[in-house]
Design an enzyme around this catalytic site. Structure first.
Site, PDB file in Angstrom:
ATOM      1  N   GLY A  73       3.688   3.999   2.949  1.00 17.91           N
ATOM      2  CA  GLY A  73       3.731   3.778   1.626  1.00 17.91           C
ATOM      3  C   GLY A  73       3.083   2.463   1.444  1.00 17.91           C
ATOM      4  N   THR A  74       3.300   1.555   2.427  1.00 17.37           N
ATOM      5  CA  THR A  74       2.806   0.118   2.250  1.00 17.37           C
ATOM      6  C   THR A  74       1.289   0.102   2.250  1.00 17.37           C
ATOM      7  OG1 THR A  74       4.970  -0.719   3.090  1.00 17.37           O
ATOM      8  CG2 THR A  74       3.169  -2.194   2.998  1.00 17.37           C
ATOM      9  N   GLN A 181       8.769   6.855  -4.202  1.00 18.15           N
ATOM     10  CA  GLN A 181       9.964   7.293  -4.664  1.00 18.15           C
ATOM     11  C   GLN A 181      10.230   8.540  -5.436  1.00 18.15           C
ATOM     12  OE1 GLN A 181      12.988   6.323  -3.411  1.00 18.15           O
ATOM     13  NE2 GLN A 181      12.352   4.749  -2.294  1.00 18.15           N
ATOM     14  N   SER A 201       5.012   8.273   0.688  1.00 15.32           N
ATOM     15  CA  SER A 201       5.318   7.975   2.207  1.00 15.32           C
ATOM     16  C   SER A 201       6.411   9.132   2.606  1.00 15.32           C
ATOM     17  CB  SER A 201       6.013   6.737   2.143  1.00 15.32           C
ATOM     18  OG  SER A 201       6.799   6.300   3.257  1.00 15.32           O
ATOM     19  N   ALA A 202       6.058   9.646   3.934  1.00 11.46           N
ATOM     20  CA  ALA A 202       6.896  10.700   4.380  1.00 11.46           C
ATOM     21  C   ALA A 202       8.061  10.560   4.855  1.00 11.46           C
ATOM     22  CB  ALA A 202       6.233  10.963   5.937  1.00 11.46           C
ATOM     23  N   HIS A 203       8.512   9.212   5.220  1.00 11.59           N
ATOM     24  CA  HIS A 203      10.100   9.032   5.548  1.00 11.59           C
ATOM     25  C   HIS A 203      10.977   8.882   4.298  1.00 11.59           C
ATOM     26  CE1 HIS A 203      10.935   4.602   4.681  1.00 11.59           C
ATOM     27  NE2 HIS A 203       9.558   4.509   4.898  1.00 11.59           N
ATOM     28  N   CYS A 327      17.605  -8.157  -1.169  1.00 17.46           N
ATOM     29  CA  CYS A 327      17.159  -9.505  -0.523  1.00 17.46           C
ATOM     30  C   CYS A 327      16.586  -9.162   0.770  1.00 17.46           C
ATOM     31  CB  CYS A 327      18.260 -10.410  -0.540  1.00 17.46           C
ATOM     32  SG  CYS A 327      19.551 -10.375  -1.634  1.00 17.46           S
TER      33      CYS A 327
HETATM   34  C1  PLP Z   1       9.512   2.413   0.396  1.00 19.91           C
HETATM   35  C2  PLP Z   1       8.602   2.173  -0.224  1.00 19.91           C
HETATM   36  C3  PLP Z   1       7.509   1.797  -0.044  1.00 19.91           C
HETATM   37  C4  PLP Z   1       6.736   1.418   1.335  1.00 19.91           C
HETATM   38  O1  PLP Z   1       6.654   2.534   1.960  1.00 19.91           O
HETATM   39  P1  PLP Z   1       6.588   2.558   3.658  1.00 19.91           P
HETATM   40  O2  PLP Z   1       6.049   3.953   3.938  1.00 19.91           O
HETATM   41  O3  PLP Z   1       8.208   2.299   4.153  1.00 19.91           O
HETATM   42  O4  PLP Z   1       5.864   1.556   4.102  1.00 19.91           O
HETATM   43  C5  PLP Z   1       6.607   1.329  -1.276  1.00 19.91           C
HETATM   44  N1  PLP Z   1       6.962   1.575  -2.536  1.00 19.91           N
HETATM   45  C6  PLP Z   1       8.099   1.944  -2.797  1.00 19.91           C
HETATM   46  C7  PLP Z   1       8.409   2.195  -4.088  1.00 19.91           C
HETATM   47  C8  PLP Z   1       8.904   2.378  -1.735  1.00 19.91           C
HETATM   48  O5  PLP Z   1      10.130   2.975  -2.054  1.00 19.91           O
END
Ligand code: PLP
Length: 385
Positions: A73-74, A181, A201-203, A327
């Site tokens: 996701g990042t 999300q 994001s897959a996880h 935090c």
């Molecule tokens: C977890 C999350 C991310 C980051 O995703 P990663 O796959 O962990 O890098 C970005 N945006 C939101 C809203 C998230 O909850």
């Protein structure tokens, strides 16, 4: 009492679905080829890659060629924002976002604001909703990108994305949403939402960590963030993470099939948990929108309770939760999201996020409702130090 293990931190990450593990294992064992190679081994890997692309596209109503695989996701957020900013900078230098975005969006916008771009960070109301009228008023002729998340990862509020995307479109501005999300949890359809770019994001939906995707509507230009090979139609260089991508594809396929029923049962557990806490614990405040919220999200502030002590006490009882105030470095910075909804510092640092998943049961909820009120009462009776 038997010690239980109850995982209520699904927004941080989810356990990998057993069918995803099987699919990844199989590809790791049998298909090691590089999808860029033209021989049989390469073509086999390429087949896995393209099958996964179809599955991810199907989950969000996109075309397969509009999916760019990323490391999560990042990276998807970074690619969307930096990619559009640098591709369209001749047309303007103004970007609009909200003040409750994930740091992957906020910090990327911050970097751009130090490099010649101007960023407007819109406020939210007490429930965490971005007012579409504020978006409309913030648009200028230099605006090239609006990025507002589909749902917030801390308080679970679901934003009026269709409306905001409509405003972007009326003004000829590109619109991105961080749907990390929501994808795999509630219906996400890029056509219905009217978005140009979307991160997932897959996880966060029972796939592996380190893999995700960016949806890029046909015709939207992007300057790549990673340079090198011509993978992903020249948008993301680097040999593809085939096992991870296969895992993402499998998770997307399962989500598309099970999302409807899963959402209903998880929401039922959520409502039971919210109601139970409100009935059994005095002086609590539910954060986030009461109705427009993710089916998996419960977020409370417990006046007079230290959030990190609450987490530790819950963990000792086998319950894994998250500080409502995420935090990243110690207890010094209360969450930007909680401050943005106007929570006073004392309440922001007294909050707890419980996020549900597909394996949670009614027994888990009852156990939590048994343990939590006692812990809160105990922590409240402690003399202040
Ligand atoms: C977890 C999350 C991310 C980051 O995703 P990663 O796959 O962990 O890098 C970005 N945006 C939101 C809203 C998230 O909850």
């Amino acid at each position: 009492m038997n010690r239980r293990h109850v995982y209520l931190d699904h927004t941080a990450t989810t356990p990998v679905h057993p069918d995803v593990v099987v699919a990844m294992h199989q590809v790791l064992e049998t298909a090691f080829g590089n999808p860029s190679s033209i021989h049989t081994f390469g073509r086999e890997a390429k087949q896995y890659l393209e099958d996964a692309r179809i599955k991810v596209a199907n989950l969000i109503g996109a075309q397969p060629e509009e999916i760019v695989f990323t490391s999560g996701g990042t990276e998807a957020d970074n690619l969307a924002i930096l990619g559009v900013a640098y591709a369209y900078q001749r047309q303007g230098n103004h970007i609009i976002t909200s003040s409750i975005e994930h740091h992957a969006v906020l910090d990327t916008c911050e970097v751009l604001s130090q490099n010649g771009f101007e960023v407007t960070f819109l406020p939210v109301d007490k429930d965490g909703i971005v007012d579409p009228d504020d978006v409309r008023k913030a648009v200028r002729k230099e605006t090239i990108l609006i990025t507002v998340m589909h749902a917030n990862n801390e308080i679970g509020t679901v934003e009026p994305i269709e409306e905001i995307a409509g405003i972007a479109r009326e003004n000829g501005v590109i619109f991105h949403t961080d749907a990390v999300q929501t994808a795999g949890h509630i219906p996400v359809d890029v056509e219905q939402l009217g978005v140009d770019l979307l991160s997932l994001s897959a996880h966060k939906f029972y796939g592996p960590k380190g893999v995700g995707a960016l949806y890029v509507r046909k015709g939207i230009r992007l300057v790549p963030v990673l340079h090198g090979g011509g993978q992903e139609r020249n948008r993301r260089a680097g040999t593809e993470n085939i096992p991870g991508i296969v895992g993402l594809g499998k998770a997307a396929e399962i989500a598309a099939r099970e999302l409807g029923s899963q959402r209903v049962s998880i929401q039922k557990l959520r409502d039971r948990l919210i109601k139970g806490i409100q009935e059994r614990v005095p002086e609590v405040k539910l954060n986030g929108h009461p109705e427009k919220r993710l089916p998996q999200n419960v977020h409370f502030s417990f006046a007079g309770v230290d959030g990190s002590s609450l987490l530790t006490s819950l963990d000792l009882q086998g319950i894994a939760a998250s500080a409502g105030s995420a935090c990243s470095s110690g207890a010094l910075h209360p969450s930007h999201v909680l401050l943005a909804i106007g929570l006073p510092m004392e309440l922001a640092s007294a909050s707890l996020r419980l996020t549900l998943g597909r394996a949670n049961t009614e027994e888990d909820i009852e156990y939590c409702l048994e343990v939590l009120p006692e812990i809160v009462a105990k922590l409240r009776s402690r003399p202040a130090v």
